[in-house]
Design an enzyme around this catalytic site. Sequence first.
Site, PDB file in Angstrom:
ATOM      1  CE  LYS A 175      -2.557   7.673   7.001  1.00 47.41           C
ATOM      2  NZ  LYS A 175      -3.018   6.363   6.447  1.00 47.41           N
ATOM      3  CE  LYS A 203      -3.415   2.841   0.099  1.00 44.44           C
ATOM      4  NZ  LYS A 203      -4.472   2.939   1.088  1.00 44.44           N
TER       5      LYS A 203
END
Length: 298
Positions: free
Chosen positions: A244, A176
Amino acid sequence: MSTTPLPKVAWIGLGIMGSPMSENLLKAGYAVTGYTLEQDKLDRLAKAGGTAAASIAEAVRDADVVITMVPASPQVEAIAYGPDGILENVRRGALLIDMSSITPQTSVDLAKAAADKGVRVLDAPVSGGEAGAVEAVLSIMVGGGQADFDEAKPIFEVLGKTIVLCGPHGSGQTVKAANQLIVAVNIQACAEAVVFLEKSGVDLKAALDVLNGGLAGSTVLTRKKDNFLARDFAPGFRIDLHHKDMGIVTDAARNVGAALPVGAVVAQLVASLRAQGDGDLDHSALLRAVERLSGAQV
């Protein structure tokens, strides 16, 4: 035809992604009990046929499968640990599927802590954004054991189209992170092309249509083309969250000795956009940063 009842699902985190994903499970016949911090999201779940819980403990108590979809590692740790958390209240033998995008190490640590409680864990972050969640066409990258993956596969097939076991715990999160690197660089390139085309006086819609039909085409351009054309940056995936994620991939790359020269620059551009107050906008708002650099007042 099998008469085995579908597993009972607890869903923790009903945000932009979690709400439509849980609703897709409801449509597929799963019983879903949900918990989140916002009452309106609980009301939405109940209206869709789910059960709203007053706490994490209440949500997970009778669950066979617990799915979590929250913003980042601190939130995963907050809902997983402690007397009111998942691990202290879920039954032994349950399967915990964390679909948040967090650091690989957080996933590894969670799997170890859960094993001590007799709880199995998969990390299963997704790609596809809000549209992919609504349309149930997400790409799901999974870390964990083969048997647990096989058990979870029917649930994943309700939520997405591309479902791959990438390796042991933490592997899903590593993949991811790579996904978010590719997406950010792609959006940045598209944003720069948009400004270049417009300043050159070219019809932007026509240009993007033909570009998307060739080697420059991408899922990013397909999904974000209308955002660029309309300057509509309503959040499908917020800059805050991509900031993030860029922190995750740059830290993880440093740990393994992988150089990310272009990724490092784009990470700084994402951080800059966030610092300018655009953190709540969709990540396609990277276009705003390029426009500012090019002298536009946005």
